[in-house]
Design a protein around this motif. Sequence first.
Motif, PDB file in Angstrom:
ATOM      1  N   ALA A  53       0.878  -1.466   0.170  1.00  0.00           N
ATOM      2  CA  ALA A  53      -0.214   0.132  -0.175  1.00  0.00           C
ATOM      3  C   ALA A  53       1.335   1.105   0.109  1.00  0.00           C
ATOM      4  O   ALA A  53       0.248   2.294  -0.527  1.00  0.00           O
ATOM      5  CB  ALA A  53      -1.242  -0.233   0.725  1.00  0.00           C
ATOM      6  N   LYS A  54       1.959   0.745   0.841  1.00  0.00           N
ATOM      7  CA  LYS A  54       2.807   2.599   0.787  1.00  0.00           C
ATOM      8  C   LYS A  54       3.862   2.349  -0.374  1.00  0.00           C
ATOM      9  O   LYS A  54       4.234   3.845  -0.466  1.00  0.00           O
ATOM     10  CB  LYS A  54       3.709   2.293   2.395  1.00  0.00           C
ATOM     11  N   HIS A  55       3.353   1.984  -1.400  1.00  0.00           N
ATOM     12  CA  HIS A  55       4.331   1.659  -2.380  1.00  0.00           C
ATOM     13  C   HIS A  55       3.291   3.065  -3.802  1.00  0.00           C
ATOM     14  O   HIS A  55       4.237   3.138  -5.014  1.00  0.00           O
ATOM     15  CB  HIS A  55       5.193   0.275  -3.459  1.00  0.00           C
ATOM     16  N   PHE A  56       2.512   2.766  -3.275  1.00  0.00           N
ATOM     17  CA  PHE A  56       1.368   3.572  -4.373  1.00  0.00           C
ATOM     18  C   PHE A  56       1.443   4.626  -3.931  1.00  0.00           C
ATOM     19  O   PHE A  56       1.137   5.523  -5.608  1.00  0.00           O
ATOM     20  CB  PHE A  56      -0.070   3.966  -3.615  1.00  0.00           C
ATOM     21  N   ASN A  57       2.568   5.527  -3.644  1.00  0.00           N
ATOM     22  CA  ASN A  57       2.217   7.382  -2.676  1.00  0.00           C
ATOM     23  C   ASN A  57       3.593   7.150  -3.336  1.00  0.00           C
ATOM     24  O   ASN A  57       4.112   8.561  -2.274  1.00  0.00           O
ATOM     25  CB  ASN A  57       0.854   7.810  -2.485  1.00  0.00           C
ATOM     26  N   SER A  58       4.098   6.533  -2.958  1.00  0.00           N
ATOM     27  CA  SER A  58       5.861   6.894  -2.967  1.00  0.00           C
ATOM     28  C   SER A  58       6.294   6.614  -1.536  1.00  0.00           C
ATOM     29  O   SER A  58       7.297   7.160  -1.441  1.00  0.00           O
ATOM     30  CB  SER A  58       6.027   7.801  -3.571  1.00  0.00           C
ATOM     31  N   LYS A  75      10.851   6.218  -8.412  1.00  0.00           N
ATOM     32  CA  LYS A  75      11.907   6.342  -8.231  1.00  0.00           C
ATOM     33  C   LYS A  75      11.753   8.236  -9.018  1.00  0.00           C
ATOM     34  O   LYS A  75      13.113   8.041  -8.850  1.00  0.00           O
ATOM     35  CB  LYS A  75      12.620   4.968  -8.842  1.00  0.00           C
ATOM     36  N   ASP A  76      11.510   8.590  -9.754  1.00  0.00           N
ATOM     37  CA  ASP A  76      11.375   9.215 -10.360  1.00  0.00           C
ATOM     38  C   ASP A  76      10.676  10.904  -9.236  1.00  0.00           C
ATOM     39  O   ASP A  76       9.728  10.897  -8.861  1.00  0.00           O
ATOM     40  CB  ASP A  76      11.215   9.743 -11.544  1.00  0.00           C
ATOM     41  N   ASP A  77      12.085  11.371  -8.450  1.00  0.00           N
ATOM     42  CA  ASP A  77      11.886  12.979  -7.604  1.00  0.00           C
ATOM     43  C   ASP A  77      10.971  13.829  -8.711  1.00  0.00           C
ATOM     44  O   ASP A  77      10.065  14.432  -7.624  1.00  0.00           O
ATOM     45  CB  ASP A  77      13.027  13.217  -7.124  1.00  0.00           C
ATOM     46  N   ASP A  78      11.039  13.587  -9.680  1.00  0.00           N
ATOM     47  CA  ASP A  78      10.692  15.266 -10.576  1.00  0.00           C
ATOM     48  C   ASP A  78       8.873  14.537 -10.082  1.00  0.00           C
ATOM     49  O   ASP A  78       8.354  15.944 -10.219  1.00  0.00           O
ATOM     50  CB  ASP A  78      11.416  15.422 -11.558  1.00  0.00           C
ATOM     51  N   HIS A  79       8.430  13.155 -10.223  1.00  0.00           N
ATOM     52  CA  HIS A  79       7.409  13.317 -10.389  1.00  0.00           C
ATOM     53  C   HIS A  79       6.945  13.151  -9.032  1.00  0.00           C
ATOM     54  O   HIS A  79       5.534  12.795  -8.597  1.00  0.00           O
ATOM     55  CB  HIS A  79       7.220  11.975 -11.141  1.00  0.00           C
ATOM     56  N   LEU A  80       7.338  13.240  -7.560  1.00  0.00           N
ATOM     57  CA  LEU A  80       6.595  12.511  -6.326  1.00  0.00           C
ATOM     58  C   LEU A  80       5.554  13.486  -5.472  1.00  0.00           C
ATOM     59  O   LEU A  80       4.321  12.828  -5.409  1.00  0.00           O
ATOM     60  CB  LEU A  80       7.912  13.213  -5.377  1.00  0.00           C
ATOM     61  N   PHE A  81       5.288  14.938  -6.085  1.00  0.00           N
ATOM     62  CA  PHE A  81       4.523  15.730  -6.111  1.00  0.00           C
ATOM     63  C   PHE A  81       3.037  14.947  -6.355  1.00  0.00           C
ATOM     64  O   PHE A  81       1.814  15.426  -6.403  1.00  0.00           O
ATOM     65  CB  PHE A  81       4.876  17.132  -6.547  1.00  0.00           C
ATOM     66  N   ASP A  82       3.383  14.988  -8.245  1.00  0.00           N
ATOM     67  CA  ASP A  82       2.389  14.869  -9.211  1.00  0.00           C
ATOM     68  C   ASP A  82       1.211  13.714  -8.109  1.00  0.00           C
ATOM     69  O   ASP A  82       0.196  13.120  -8.357  1.00  0.00           O
ATOM     70  CB  ASP A  82       2.596  14.536 -10.687  1.00  0.00           C
ATOM     71  N   ILE A  83       2.728  12.668  -8.082  1.00  0.00           N
ATOM     72  CA  ILE A  83       2.235  11.503  -7.580  1.00  0.00           C
ATOM     73  C   ILE A  83       1.423  11.543  -6.203  1.00  0.00           C
ATOM     74  O   ILE A  83       0.251  10.771  -6.322  1.00  0.00           O
ATOM     75  CB  ILE A  83       3.337  10.366  -7.691  1.00  0.00           C
ATOM     76  N   ARG A  84       1.866  12.136  -5.394  1.00  0.00           N
ATOM     77  CA  ARG A  84       0.701  13.080  -4.237  1.00  0.00           C
ATOM     78  C   ARG A  84      -0.222  12.997  -4.553  1.00  0.00           C
ATOM     79  O   ARG A  84      -1.086  13.310  -3.574  1.00  0.00           O
ATOM     80  CB  ARG A  84       2.076  13.121  -2.838  1.00  0.00           C
ATOM     81  N   LYS A  85      -0.962  13.945  -5.441  1.00  0.00           N
ATOM     82  CA  LYS A  85      -1.843  14.587  -5.971  1.00  0.00           C
ATOM     83  C   LYS A  85      -2.915  13.675  -6.266  1.00  0.00           C
ATOM     84  O   LYS A  85      -3.951  13.514  -6.389  1.00  0.00           O
ATOM     85  CB  LYS A  85      -1.423  16.114  -6.656  1.00  0.00           C
ATOM     86  N   LYS A  86      -1.556  12.708  -6.953  1.00  0.00           N
ATOM     87  CA  LYS A  86      -3.037  11.856  -7.670  1.00  0.00           C
ATOM     88  C   LYS A  86      -3.385  10.536  -6.835  1.00  0.00           C
ATOM     89  O   LYS A  86      -5.044  10.209  -6.842  1.00  0.00           O
ATOM     90  CB  LYS A  86      -2.715  11.095  -8.870  1.00  0.00           C
TER      91      LYS A  86
END
Length: 283
Positions: A53-58, A75-86
Amino acid sequence: MSGFISVKNVYFRYDETDGENAEPALKGIDLEISRGEFVAVVGHNGSGKSTLAKHFNSLYLPTSGDVVIDGMNTKDDDHLFDIRKKVGLVLQNPDNQIVAGVVEEDVAFGCENLGVPPAEIRRRVDEALKAVDMYDYRRHSPDKLSGGQKQRVAIAGIIAMEPECIVLDEPTAMLDPQGRDEVISSVMKLNRERGITVILITHYMEEAVLADRVVMIDQGRVFLDGTPREVFSKVGLMKEHRLSVPQATELNHELRSCGLELPECVLSEEECVQALVRLLSAE
């Protein structure tokens, strides 16, 4: 529905300092989740379901393999914010997510961190509280709420950030039956009415049967994946993996083993009663 979450041959070790000598918590997980699905992930304690479960939002990153959210690798730090918004994550203990002294302020907290304009925050908070039937409690102190109500406030805080997916890590484990019903009803409403992808981590089989799909995990591996009826028809296999089934399913299975002509699988008390009525009426 379209592809949304992809887990590709994921291994995860908590103690990476031991390298390959450390026992992986996840061992080659492959999983595809479509947009708008309601997926229940089930397993006994220590099976790896909460780790997944904790892998789904980094929150966790794979030791090897990849988790891809709507085309973005965690794994892409540039996408961390966008992933956690989704992808929003709701934890087991709601007290760990409540940060304010008033319900509506707590729900607004995540939006404020995202820099959402005040007028838009007001709209989102009101809508989120209405979605989980907590609007009338908006000016209450969270300390005065029941466990189920607190969990619904925690869910509202995630909803207000308008994610496309909500991951709930055993959200009803600390609740009484009424609180569990309140939370699961709210989650189902979000999925059915708003099309939010829901991933429910649970060890309550009666909750899992409400999902579109059930994924069973044991010792860090997926061993069953299908509709609730497909999965819970395999009672023997589930018992081999030390997993229970809904009580109605268990009763139906035992009666079938005694020679009674009943359906291969029932998922609820209502289905069980109907099957028994048909059997008795035919005699």
